[in-house]
Design a protein around this motif. Structure first.
Motif, PDB file in Angstrom:
ATOM      1  N   PHE A   1       0.766  -1.240   0.000  1.00  0.00           N
ATOM      2  CA  PHE A   1       0.000   0.000   0.000  1.00  0.00           C
ATOM      3  C   PHE A   1       0.804   1.301   0.000  1.00  0.00           C
ATOM      4  O   PHE A   1       0.233   2.360   0.311  1.00  0.00           O
ATOM      5  CB  PHE A   1      -0.944   0.015   1.212  1.00  0.00           C
ATOM      6  CG  PHE A   1      -1.820  -1.206   1.302  1.00  0.00           C
ATOM      7  CD1 PHE A   1      -2.460  -1.709   0.183  1.00  0.00           C
ATOM      8  CD2 PHE A   1      -1.996  -1.850   2.517  1.00  0.00           C
ATOM      9  CE1 PHE A   1      -3.265  -2.849   0.260  1.00  0.00           C
ATOM     10  CE2 PHE A   1      -2.795  -2.983   2.612  1.00  0.00           C
ATOM     11  CZ  PHE A   1      -3.430  -3.486   1.486  1.00  0.00           C
ATOM     12  N   PRO A   2       2.091   1.292  -0.315  1.00  0.00           N
ATOM     13  CA  PRO A   2       2.800   2.578  -0.314  1.00  0.00           C
ATOM     14  C   PRO A   2       2.338   3.531  -1.408  1.00  0.00           C
ATOM     15  O   PRO A   2       2.520   4.739  -1.289  1.00  0.00           O
ATOM     16  CB  PRO A   2       4.269   2.168  -0.523  1.00  0.00           C
ATOM     17  CG  PRO A   2       4.213   0.842  -1.198  1.00  0.00           C
ATOM     18  CD  PRO A   2       3.001   0.169  -0.637  1.00  0.00           C
ATOM     19  N   VAL A   3       1.720   3.002  -2.474  1.00  0.00           N
ATOM     20  CA  VAL A   3       1.296   3.844  -3.598  1.00  0.00           C
ATOM     21  C   VAL A   3       0.268   4.868  -3.152  1.00  0.00           C
ATOM     22  O   VAL A   3       0.315   6.037  -3.555  1.00  0.00           O
ATOM     23  CB  VAL A   3       0.737   2.971  -4.741  1.00  0.00           C
ATOM     24  CG1 VAL A   3       0.131   3.839  -5.832  1.00  0.00           C
ATOM     25  CG2 VAL A   3       1.840   2.093  -5.326  1.00  0.00           C
ATOM     26  N   PHE A   4      -0.700   4.446  -2.322  1.00  0.00           N
ATOM     27  CA  PHE A   4      -1.681   5.427  -1.834  1.00  0.00           C
ATOM     28  C   PHE A   4      -1.447   5.718  -0.352  1.00  0.00           C
ATOM     29  O   PHE A   4      -2.334   5.693   0.486  1.00  0.00           O
ATOM     30  CB  PHE A   4      -3.125   4.978  -2.104  1.00  0.00           C
ATOM     31  CG  PHE A   4      -3.451   3.556  -1.762  1.00  0.00           C
ATOM     32  CD1 PHE A   4      -3.196   2.543  -2.663  1.00  0.00           C
ATOM     33  CD2 PHE A   4      -4.035   3.235  -0.543  1.00  0.00           C
ATOM     34  CE1 PHE A   4      -3.502   1.236  -2.349  1.00  0.00           C
ATOM     35  CE2 PHE A   4      -4.361   1.941  -0.241  1.00  0.00           C
ATOM     36  CZ  PHE A   4      -4.082   0.932  -1.144  1.00  0.00           C
ATOM     37  N   TYR A   5      -0.181   6.042  -0.087  1.00  0.00           N
ATOM     38  CA  TYR A   5       0.260   6.448   1.254  1.00  0.00           C
ATOM     39  C   TYR A   5      -0.561   7.609   1.792  1.00  0.00           C
ATOM     40  O   TYR A   5      -0.911   7.654   2.973  1.00  0.00           O
ATOM     41  CB  TYR A   5       1.742   6.823   1.154  1.00  0.00           C
ATOM     42  CG  TYR A   5       2.361   7.386   2.404  1.00  0.00           C
ATOM     43  CD1 TYR A   5       2.829   6.555   3.415  1.00  0.00           C
ATOM     44  CD2 TYR A   5       2.502   8.770   2.570  1.00  0.00           C
ATOM     45  CE1 TYR A   5       3.407   7.086   4.557  1.00  0.00           C
ATOM     46  CE2 TYR A   5       3.083   9.302   3.707  1.00  0.00           C
ATOM     47  CZ  TYR A   5       3.539   8.442   4.702  1.00  0.00           C
ATOM     48  OH  TYR A   5       4.106   8.960   5.828  1.00  0.00           O
ATOM     49  N   SER A   6      -0.893   8.565   0.934  1.00  0.00           N
ATOM     50  CA  SER A   6      -1.633   9.750   1.372  1.00  0.00           C
ATOM     51  C   SER A   6      -3.051   9.419   1.837  1.00  0.00           C
ATOM     52  O   SER A   6      -3.651  10.188   2.583  1.00  0.00           O
ATOM     53  CB  SER A   6      -1.697  10.780   0.245  1.00  0.00           C
ATOM     54  OG  SER A   6      -2.330  10.221  -0.902  1.00  0.00           O
TER      55      SER A   6
END
Length: 459
Positions: free
Chosen positions: A253-258
């Motif tokens: 899930f680092p891609v949608f960290y925000s």
């Protein structure tokens, strides 16, 4: 994988030893078996690890490091168990077996490469701990702790299961690699099911690690459970849970960290203040450790919040420092409870006069938990804060420092009681195996504090 096999077979061997009334062999066989499992794990260090069993398990350096600290912590805790379970029941082999079954689930949790294995590992660990929390059959507090743990565990299992289901429905895969590839190949916001699944998994895992506002079960369960079992819950299972937490979020899930960062920020802030401020008002040393474990869970969440290359090392160092200090604290509490029949802070009054060694190692443990320099706890907090500052979360780091200052007050209460308050008491007999565990854990705390390179950079 050989480590999992050894730890899975060992409980069966112990049950047969119990069946043939070989009670004296239980602890030695357990320790030897765990050392063998540890050796098999370390043997695979820096081995070119690949997912095994159709991508279900990945036993790489990450898994080996967390498996090793889990096994070592379990050995130290079990060394404190000599004569402990005999006072509860005559079926001692069953307790050793259940602890090892729980450890099996823990090793699976830190080695999974498929969400089904994560779920299986959590359930093996949790079901075993439900039983262990209530092993005092005629003790109302122990039975209540087991029931509360079971009910709250059922809620967390539901959230976790539905979260995994939604992620599978969105990505078409339970595997870490499959989920990762799907997220990289599709634009952010393509499927709301995925985001809902992530939220449910955060809730489910937050229940497991006992962070606020999902911490309701932690103080009562920790207080009601037998002290030795509480030590296992607060160290081994908590370390494994955070290792599993980090592997999932760093890989998938680092891609949608925000998206999930604001959720973690809210959880961290609430957890730190609830854990530390509530711990200030406790009169029970054991309950204080329960609330402090909540605050430590908040610090460990920092490494996931500030997701990066150093996150795994930060969690490993912090969890190691917290585990060895907590083992000393709970071991000392067992001895004091046996003498006084109480776990209040007043039970430690004057301890330094008659038991200087016990007071000294407990002081080292409290200083480490408070994050005082030259202890492992300080190094753990330094790594966590450094990870957070590296992501420019300066104001969150300031909140963490404030809460670290608050924690000094309640950790020093027991030090003040031991050295500056007097009480009529007899000298506590500290068995040789307790001396060994306390001495080893205290030495490790100081060595890591003075020479942090001893364990930093392993992962």
């Amino acid at each position: 994988m050989n480590t999992i096999i050894v730890i899975s077979v060992l409980p069966i061997v112990l049950l047969y030893l119990g069946l043939y009334k070989m009670q004296k062999a239980l602890l030695p066989v357990t320790v030897v078996g765990l050392l063998a499992a540890l050796g098999l794990a370390i043997k695979q260090w820096n081995y070119n690890a690949v997912p095994e069993y159709h991508g279900m398990i990945l036993f790489n350096n990450y898994s080996i490091a967390f498996s090793s600290i889990a096994i070592i912590s379990t050995i130290l805790i079990l060394l404190l168990s000599k004569g402990y379970f005999e006072k509860i029941s005559g079926h001692v082999a069953e307790y050793y077996a259940i602890i090892l079954f729980s450890l099996t689930g823990i090793i699976v949790m830190v080695s999974y490469y498929n969400l089904t294995m994560l779920f299986i590992g959590i359930e093996i660990m949790s079901v075993s701990l439900y039983i262990l929390a209530g092993i005092k059959k005629n003790d109302f507090a122990s039975n209540e702790a087991a029931l509360k743990y079971f009910l709250m565990g059922a809620f967390s299992t539901g959230f976790l299961l539905f979260g995994i289901t939604l992620i599978y429905g969105s990505t078409g895969s339970f595997g870490i690699e499959g989920i990762q590839n799907f997220i990289l190949a599709h634009p952010i916001g393509a499927d709301p099911l995925l985001y809902t699944g992530v939220i449910l998994i955060i809730i489910g895992l937050s229940f497991k690690v006992g962070v606020a506002p999902f911490h309701f079960w932690t103080p009562d369960v920790y207080e009601g459970s037998p002290t030795l079992i509480t030590a296992f819950m607060s160290t081994v299972s908590k370390t494994a849970s955070f290792a599993a937490f980090l592997r999932l979020f760093s890989a998938c899930f680092p891609v949608f960290y925000s998206f999930w960062t604001p959720i973690f920020i809210a959880i961290v802030i609430i957890t730190l203040f609830v854990g530390n401020i509530t711990a200030l008002y406790q009169q029970s040393f054991k309950r204080m450790l329960a609330y402090s474990s909540i605050s430590h869970a908040g610090y460990l969440l920092f490494a996931i919040l500030a997701l990066g290359a150093s996150s795994a090392n930060s969690i490993f160092v912090y969890a190691t420092a917290y585990s060895i200090a907590s083992i000393i604290a709970f071991g000392a509490l067992i001895l004091v409870q046996q003498e006084t029949g109480s776990d209040n802070f007043d039970s430690f009054n004057g301890l330094a006069k008659n038991n200087p060694f016990l007071a000294l190692v407990l002081t080292i443990a409290m200083l480490s938990l408070a994050g005082i320099p030259l202890t492992a706890g300080f190094i753990g907090k330094f790594f966590i804060f450094n990870t957070v500052l590296g992501q420019s979360h300066i104001w969150i780091a300031a909140i963490a420092v404030l809460n670290a200052i608050i924690s000094i007050f309640y950790y020093f209460r027991v030090i003040v009681a031991m050295y500056f308050r007097s009480a009529e008491r007899v000298q506590i007999t500290v068995p040789s195996y307790y001396i060994f565990v306390f001495g080893l854990a205290a030495l490790a705390t100081l060595v890591i504090g003075v020479y942090p390179q001893f364990i930093t950079g392993l992962i």
